[in-house]
Design a protein around this motif. Sequence first.
Motif, PDB file in Angstrom:
ATOM      1  N   THR A 345       0.838  -1.201   0.000  1.00 43.52           N
ATOM      2  CA  THR A 345       0.000   0.000   0.000  1.00 43.52           C
ATOM      3  C   THR A 345       0.879   1.260   0.000  1.00 43.52           C
ATOM      4  N   GLY A 346       0.349   2.305  -0.557  1.00 51.79           N
ATOM      5  CA  GLY A 346       1.053   3.585  -0.569  1.00 51.79           C
ATOM      6  C   GLY A 346       0.091   4.666  -0.999  1.00 51.79           C
ATOM      7  N   TYR A 353       7.198  10.668   0.568  1.00 51.27           N
ATOM      8  CA  TYR A 353       8.394  10.075   1.180  1.00 51.27           C
ATOM      9  C   TYR A 353       9.310   9.508   0.087  1.00 51.27           C
ATOM     10  N   LEU A 354       8.707   8.790  -0.886  1.00 50.95           N
ATOM     11  CA  LEU A 354       9.515   8.121  -1.915  1.00 50.95           C
ATOM     12  C   LEU A 354      10.209   9.107  -2.861  1.00 50.95           C
ATOM     13  N   LEU A 355       9.730  10.324  -2.873  1.00 49.22           N
ATOM     14  CA  LEU A 355      10.394  11.336  -3.710  1.00 49.22           C
ATOM     15  C   LEU A 355      11.796  11.631  -3.184  1.00 49.22           C
ATOM     16  N   VAL A 454       4.809  -4.275   7.783  1.00 49.14           N
ATOM     17  CA  VAL A 454       4.487  -2.859   7.615  1.00 49.14           C
ATOM     18  C   VAL A 454       5.767  -2.046   7.776  1.00 49.14           C
ATOM     19  N   ASP A 455       5.896  -0.997   7.006  1.00 45.82           N
ATOM     20  CA  ASP A 455       7.002  -0.050   7.149  1.00 45.82           C
ATOM     21  C   ASP A 455       6.433   1.340   7.373  1.00 45.82           C
ATOM     22  N   LEU A 456       7.211   2.149   8.059  1.00 49.41           N
ATOM     23  CA  LEU A 456       6.921   3.566   8.283  1.00 49.41           C
ATOM     24  C   LEU A 456       5.657   3.804   9.101  1.00 49.41           C
ATOM     25  N   LEU A 457       5.287   2.823   9.904  1.00 49.61           N
ATOM     26  CA  LEU A 457       4.044   2.954  10.673  1.00 49.61           C
ATOM     27  C   LEU A 457       4.131   4.101  11.685  1.00 49.61           C
ATOM     28  N   ASP A 458       5.226   4.143  12.443  1.00 53.06           N
ATOM     29  CA  ASP A 458       5.327   5.186  13.468  1.00 53.06           C
ATOM     30  C   ASP A 458       5.383   6.565  12.839  1.00 53.06           C
ATOM     31  N   GLU A 464      -1.472   5.831   6.251  1.00 57.56           N
ATOM     32  CA  GLU A 464      -0.439   6.248   5.291  1.00 57.56           C
ATOM     33  C   GLU A 464       0.772   5.311   5.268  1.00 57.56           C
ATOM     34  N   ALA A 465       0.861   4.386   6.219  1.00 56.61           N
ATOM     35  CA  ALA A 465       2.027   3.495   6.284  1.00 56.61           C
ATOM     36  C   ALA A 465       2.070   2.586   5.059  1.00 56.61           C
TER      37      ALA A 465
END
Length: 512
Positions: A345-346, A353-355, A454-458, A464-465
Amino acid sequence: MSFADSLYQLIVQTSTNLPSDIRRLIAEANRRETADTNSSLALATIALNVDMACETERPICQDTGMPTFVIATPVGFDQLALEEQIRECVARATKAGKLRPNSVDSLTGKNSGDNLGPGTPVIHFHQHRQDEVEIKLLLKGGGCENKNIQYSLPQELPGLGRADRDLDGVRKCLMHAVYQAQGQGCSAGYLGVCIGGDRTSGYDAAKMQLFRKADDVNPIPELAELEEYVTHNANKLGIGTMGFGGKVTLLGCKVCAVNRLPASFFVSVAYDCWAFRRLGVVLDPKTGAIRRWLYREQDEIKKLAVGQGFQLTGKEVVLEAPISDEKVRSIKAGDVVVINGLVHTGRDALHHYLLHHDSPADLHGQVLYHCGPVIIKDDQGRWMVTGAGPTTSIREEPYQADIIGRFGIRAVIGKGGMGAKTLQGLKQHGAVYLNAIGGAAQYYADCIDRVEGVDLLDQLGVPEAMWHLRVNGFATICTMDAHGNSLHRDVDQASLAELGKFAEPVFAGSHD
Ligand code: SF4
């Protein structure tokens, strides 16, 4: 039953169970739409999704929106205590996965995690002389909220020419409001409209029109006529459910008029989606017990599904990552595509963030899903998805092509379609855009076998994670392929041509 119990019931039921009038409109839409079309497929999935949400008491759509309460209390009732209880119940429903954590600090981007924060939830209090407390709740998601529009007349409108300061000018605005939404607000939609007011009061009054019942008749004859005209004729634009093209684009239209300043003439439109979640309760002012429900009828249509939702025929394209360039270029716009395996998901924050960063997961040949799921932990501490439909993709238009190219993504799942830059990116890098059925949170949650991580949860919060989901039988329609074809562009152009047929005056101008 206490106030807290009744309020919690109201929140859970509003999120998981559509009101009787909207159920009836969706059933009617299913009957009206041409069989075996993409729109009829979408409507069948929507109907099944509504049934699933009701049976499991889980959110109809993963975007449970901005909770907006409209409350009338007897004179002398303690409104501050009630407000406190509302806030507690909103937090409790969020923890239980009935509402998605949706309240984000506008400066830091931090999600409060419990749907509480400055401006959230929205609570409007009024007093009345009845010996009862009336509480109405509307859950309106961001996809349709973003399609709200305000006109300042006189104004030139694409396809329609000048909209003047009269009823015919308003008519043009409303036809345009439906056109500009296309499928991005999860059509078939619904309009709440205010003529007049100022910029803020106009939008507020427009939203309040969504609390009217679908079958009520406007007491002002000109407005009753306008409501009927727009509901009938907007369906001739051919936008269809999810913008797939079809006969059902608008489910209803409710209009009010309030006084304005001589210098201003605003037409404010609150666009709601098919997942039109509003319910209400009337409570005993002493005990808080529910005396009766609002928007629920005795003869309510309990089951909406007529078939199996997204009916598969065996002719579908089946995709499983990693996907090759050759495979992706064999897919044509209009193909039904079923995804098995891993999707990531994104949405807005992840694209941003990916930019500037590397992806936490290798996205080469992978599937990116525009989705902000509702996910909670079960008793054993495992992630549990309670809603996972697509979010509106057009918000990622500025970033998507670059991100596809940089990370080697082969398929993007979302809803509502994307624009020319992404279409060019799909062609250049070999990727497709797959339209899932917007709002079908339960239907798609059911396709998820498990959460792999999951990544970037915090950093980004639940919606949005970057969730890594293993799916099975996840059905979509390819609406933009790697050869420059876009069904969204085609429907937009065709509906603009149809819109042009409504340029001639219909209602007498007030200055004639
Ligand atoms: S149905 Fe679509 S527009 Fe409505 S809340 Fe859900 S995602 Fe948003």
